[in-house]
Design an enzyme around this catalytic site. Structure first.
Site, short mmCIF file in Angstrom:
data_model
loop_
_atom_site.label_atom_id
_atom_site.label_comp_id
_atom_site.label_asym_id
_atom_site.label_seq_id
_atom_site.Cartn_x
_atom_site.Cartn_y
_atom_site.Cartn_z
CG HIS A 138 0.35 6.36 -0.48
ND1 HIS A 138 -0.62 7.18 -1.01
CD2 HIS A 138 -0.25 5.68 0.54
CE1 HIS A 138 -1.76 6.99 -0.33
NE2 HIS A 138 -1.56 6.08 0.60
CD GLU A 168 -5.61 5.61 0.52
OE1 GLU A 168 -4.69 6.40 0.83
OE2 GLU A 168 -5.73 4.48 1.04
CG HIS A 179 -1.84 1.13 1.34
ND1 HIS A 179 -3.13 1.10 0.89
CD2 HIS A 179 -1.66 2.38 1.84
CE1 HIS A 179 -3.71 2.26 1.10
NE2 HIS A 179 -2.84 3.07 1.68
CD GLU A 180 1.51 3.58 3.73
OE1 GLU A 180 1.67 4.64 3.12
OE2 GLU A 180 0.50 3.36 4.45
#
Lengths: 497, 497
Positions: free
Chosen positions: B267, B293, B263-264
């Site tokens: 980003h 996001e 997830h990160e």
């Protein structure tokens, strides 16, 4: 608000900015990924320019004049004004573009230095270092004009307020005359006694770190207001209430990291012990770098190479690393930790040969700032100096003039404070042990509170209330006196083996 | 210099300051010792005030007027002016003392929140949170007055430029109508198929970290311009060219850290892929938080819960942890990674139940900013909302309204961007796979360059050149359309089991 309270609030804001700079510097040395160097340099330069702007605001001059005429202030407030006046005087000597140019040149040079040192490539560093030197010279001249000092003394004055090269010349010439002969005597004495073998590694980094943390705890380091990390060049930095130290680990020799941790813990105890009531004010700052270095060397050299400390520490070392046999006996550990051996690297040097490393750097940086020597001749001059002062010649510049970050990092005028610190440490430790006879016996039991308590009261908690000579006189009965350091060396190294 | 180049230089300096703030924020979350919280709060407040001062300098208004009249500027420069105008408008709405008060209140509340969360003590947090809320309300009103928006929309607008609660209400009401029934269908389907057992830990943190780093490398994360560390609340932060992500490790469940890292990394790929030519300019910034996001969820949910990804990743998991048996079979891993289960914690929620967590927070924060509900009623309102939207009731506030840092951290108006991001991710991923049919098959071989290359060109490298609707339309053919997300959920969770 009174002029004093305006000033105090303003310098509180400057401290908040300096604390941000301190954390970013820590991050640059320990954490930052390589590709961020340019971005970081821009941030550092901006913060330096902002801080310079805040430190030179014209209203500070008005507040100072009004506050200095205020008869109601206490001694801490008056000392704070004295420090603010000093900072204001030197900062207003510098134009903002010089501050910015110097910050950027230092960032670029420090990054280049990492590579140059790894590759022993002085030529690659030369243009970057020349730029830093050129800007340091301009800074020294600009400040010197304001202070009535030569360029070198003006730079020195930032690290050692009141320090003058004339006095250092005399102290260092005395040492330079004493040490070479003394070193030969010590080496001859050492040669006569049996050498225990070195303990054999590898020594796991985790275990080294655990031992370091245990020593920090024994010394009273406050982990709620600090950390231990890793960096190429060990240092104590960070911010108020956030006093971070670093070390580097060598799996074949745990003593380097351990002694490094003890050294930096000495610095950190000073920082953590500064007066809380004035923590964000100039008067709370440590009283100059020779005092600072005296606190690290007092811990590392005076306290932690004593027989008492080794009696406490040697069993811990055996326990930590599972050591057994002749290399691990307490007497062998003590001998190894007080072994004298001329070498190339300052940070690895023993107490007896260390001052030669400093005297060399001091003489060279004085000549370079005075433009009395071309920078391109630095490697040759370095190697000649090493040969004449220490009898060794570095095989390359990595082990020679590229070893330290100070010059690439813009820290010109800093080096002499190391040996001033060693002399100061001897003098303070002698006074402390005289005042508190329990200090050394308690260290033998791993209890440092008698020592640290005395240092807290007599040095740390004073901040910059007194100027250096006055502080030292109050704590030890007299200003800096090289004979105490020499007597200490004679006692530890020159007497019975 | 032209007005535009003056502006550009000035906003370059503001970026240098923001980069310093970003690193200090990272440090606060990952590294800072507890006792430094007050000192750090002072530094952050000062830097926020300095940045506010730089962003509201009156000459910016003059430069803007001149530059906007300059007919020679290219599209990037014009978009940069649009962004600068937007920042200038909202920043000039705030007095400096409000900025400072908010920064200090947030620092204090965040620190207090750590303890309150650990102790499930909402009452202890209440006065701190009330202060943050009160200041957020003031900030929202001040900005809203300038923008012709209500307080909540003005706060939202900082995270999601152009975002409006009216439009979000419609999208979220649609989802809130669809999801509860759909979730029940999915749970019924799941109940019919055999569940593989969970793999049994402990899973060593070092191995989890190594697997995470391997995935980051496969995704094309640039380690020269970033790092992976640990924090309580995982995030992507840092600075330009210094894009740091964090995770937290659970030794009994490696999937949490792994999916968190993916997830990160999504980003971080966005941040690392921003246009280098304008990196320190507003136009280079990511286009709002729903787009941001979308990039993390596109990686974590769209790409990395696909059968293709699990086909690549399951063998790596077996290799990393020495896993064998039914729990480690590829099909079992896929089922586990697409398991739907209503729970208390947002960051642990699956794709199907996640929007309910967001809709709850969105409705509550809107009511709180509008002063339509007393803050003291938050825990009860939270628990009621959980019961009605998800059918579960948290046993305490640690698993309830204290779980997220956003409100204590001053991030009001942020939550809806998570679910806007999930919808946007579905839409972008569908468009990408249509444009590059190799994307999914190559993920099955652990090759992400077709996907990341498409994202780089169509999203990351655009920075803030286009506004959100225009960017999404250019990339996918239409503005945000909730039906793509619903179709994705139906396909993955509602079809054959």
């Amino acid at each position: 608000m009174t002029a004093y309270s305006e000033l105090s609030a303003h310098f509180g804001r400057i401290a908040a900015l300096s604390n941000a700079v301190g954390i970013l510097q820590w991050d640059t040395e320990t954490t930052m990924p390589k590709g961020a160097a340019g971005t970081r340099a821009d941030s550092m330069a901006l913060l330096h320019v902002l801080r310079h702007g805040m430190t030179t605001e014209p209203r500070i001059g008005d507040w100072l004049a009004d506050a200095e005429a205020d008869g109601e202030l206490g001694e801490w407030e008056r000392a704070n004004l004295r420090e603010i006046r000093r900072l204001w005087t030197v900062e207003t000597a510098l134009p903002a573009d010089l501050v910015e140019a110097s910050s950027k040149a230092v960032s670029a040079c420090e990054m280049r230095w990492r590579q140059a040192r790894a590759e022993a490539d002085f030529a690659g560093l030369l243009p970057y270092l020349a730029e830093v030197l050129n800007l340091q010279r301009q800074i020294g001249r600009a400040k010197g004009e304001k202070l009535g000092l030569g360029a070198y003394d003006a730079l020195l004055n930032d690290y050692e307020p009141g320090g003058r090269s004339e006095r250092i010349d005399a102290l260092f010439d005395d040492l330079a005359a004493f040490l070479p002969g003394f070193t030969q005597d010590v080496l001859a004495l050492q040669a006569q006694r049996p050498q225990a073998p070195d303990p054999q590694g590898p020594f796991a980094i985790e275990k080294q770190r655990a031992l370091g943390l245990r020593m920090m705890a024994a010394l009273g380091y406050d982990f709620e207001r600090g950390r231990l990390d890793i960096s190429t060049h060990p240092f104590c930095g960070g911010a108020d209430n956030d006093v971070r130290i670093t070390t580097r680990y060598d799996e074949s020799d745990f003593a380097k990291a351990l002694m490094g941790v003890l050294h930096e813990t000495g610095h950190a105890l000073y920082e953590q012990g500064r007066p809380q009531a004035y923590l964000n004010q100039p008067v709370s700052q440590a009283r100059g770098m020779s005092l600072h270095e005296s606190q690290s060397l007092l811990v590392e050299m005076q306290a932690c190479r004593s027989r008492e400390f080794i009696t406490f520490a040697a069993p811990l070392m055996r326990e930590t690393f599972g050591g057994a046999g002749p290399a691990w006996e307490t007497e062998a550990v003590w001998r190894r930790y007080t072994r004298v051996e001329p070498g190339f690297i300052r940070v690895d040097a023993d107490e007896v040969t260390y001052p030669a490393h400093v005297i060399l750097r001091y003489r060279l940086e004085k000549a370079l700032i005075a433009d009395a020597m071309p920078l391109s001749e630095l490697p040759a001059a370095w190697n000649e100096g090493m040969a004449s002062l220490l009898g060794v010649t570095p095989p390359d510049d990595r082990l020679g003039c590229l070893q330290d970050v100070h010059w690439p990092g813009g820290g010109w005028g800093y080096f002499p404070t190391y040996t001033l610190g060693a002399m100061t440490a001897a003098q303070i430790f002698e006074a402390a042990c005289k005042a508190e006879p329990e200090i050394l016996p308690s260290i033998g039991r791993g209890e440092f509170s008698p020592l640290v308590g005395w240092l807290r009261a007599n040095i740390h908690a004073k901040g910059s209330l007194l100027e250096t000579d006055a502080l030292l006189t109050q704590a030890t009965g007299r200003p800096l006196d090289a004979s105490v350091f020499k007597a200490h060396l004679r006692r530890r190294y020159g007497g019975v083996g």
